[in-house]
Design an enzyme around this catalytic site. Structure first.
Site, short mmCIF file in Angstrom:
data_model
loop_
_atom_site.label_atom_id
_atom_site.label_comp_id
_atom_site.label_asym_id
_atom_site.label_seq_id
_atom_site.Cartn_x
_atom_site.Cartn_y
_atom_site.Cartn_z
N HIS A 78 -0.32 -0.94 -4.71
CA HIS A 78 -1.59 -0.20 -4.74
C HIS A 78 -1.26 1.26 -4.48
CE1 HIS A 78 -5.78 0.46 -2.69
NE2 HIS A 78 -5.61 1.18 -3.78
N ASP A 106 0.84 -1.20 0.00
CA ASP A 106 0.00 0.00 0.00
C ASP A 106 0.87 1.25 0.00
OD1 ASP A 106 -2.82 -1.00 0.25
OD2 ASP A 106 -1.97 -1.98 2.01
N MET A 153 -2.05 4.74 -3.76
CA MET A 153 -3.05 5.69 -3.24
C MET A 153 -2.37 7.05 -3.18
SD MET A 153 -4.80 3.20 -0.39
CE MET A 153 -3.38 2.10 -0.29
#
Length: 222
Positions: free
Chosen positions: A64, A33, A66
């Protein structure tokens, strides 16, 4: 392709990530993340850390992103060793171009949607993607409760993929546990990110096996 379990290291011990990944040899991918404290209210990893982690494991990395500037920074994560890179459609100016760039550099390209972002406007983009990620919590922090309101969107996404006859994977991320993974699998997901459920278990790798078995039992499309 079957069910895939992708543990998130957001809930692992950051001081020993190589050892933490070594605890999950049964994982299909390791979910990383990446947060910038702008797109989401948290700050985590950058490409330098991801590159270091990639050298400690043979399990492929699933980044991922973000972050607000995925258009400009996604390829750095491919170069850092990620086998899959996910960008948020809410923070991407040119999703088709970005997906093609990621794929042309040898990684799988994925697009993520926040819980309130509908899938329908992006139906024509699905064939450009290797994976679609439906967030089942608001992105930014691990350990949140699963949002059942996202299940209809998972079903709609699965129907679109099946109608087009494409092999784009359908991933869910957020609150995935033994109690929720069956509902996600029944709705049509086939790739599952689990952080707290895996790393809070006494035996993380055994938990991966249990999550996989639960999803396989519930998945009507496999």
């Amino acid at each position: 392709m079957g069910i895939q379990i992708t543990p998130s290291i957001l809930n692992a011990d950051f001081a020993a990530l190589g050892a933490e990944v070594a605890r999950i040899p049964g994982a299909d991918w390791v979910h990383v993340d990446v947060m910038d404290n702008h797109f989401v209210p948290n700050l985590t990893f950058g490409p330098t850390m991801v590159e270091a982690l990639s050298k400690t494991t043979d399990v492929p990395l699933d980044a991922h992103l973000m972050i607000e500037d995925a258009d400009d920074n996604a390829l750095a994560y491919v170069e850092a060793g990620c086998g899959s890179v996910t960008f948020h459609v809410e923070a991407t100016k040119a999703p088709v171009r970005l997906a093609r760039e990621i794929r042309s550099h040898g990684a799988r390209a994925a697009m993520a949607l926040k819980p309130a972002t509908p899938i329908e406007p992006y139906e024509d983009l699905l064939a450009e993607l290797d994976m679609v990620l439906v967030m089942t919590v608001e992105p930014g922090f691990g350990g949140q409760n699963f949002l059942d309101l996202c299940l209809p969107k998972i079903r709609r996404a699965r129907a679109m993929l099946d109608q087009q006859g494409i092999e784009t994977w359908l991933q869910v991320d957020g609150g995935v546990s033994l109690e929720t993974i069956g509902r996600c699998a029944e709705a049509g997901a086939d790739v599952f990110v689990a952080g707290s459920a895996v790393y809070s278990a006494d035996d993380p790798d055994l938990m991966i096996s249990r999550l996989r078995a639960t999803a396989e039992t519930a998945a009507p499309h496999l």
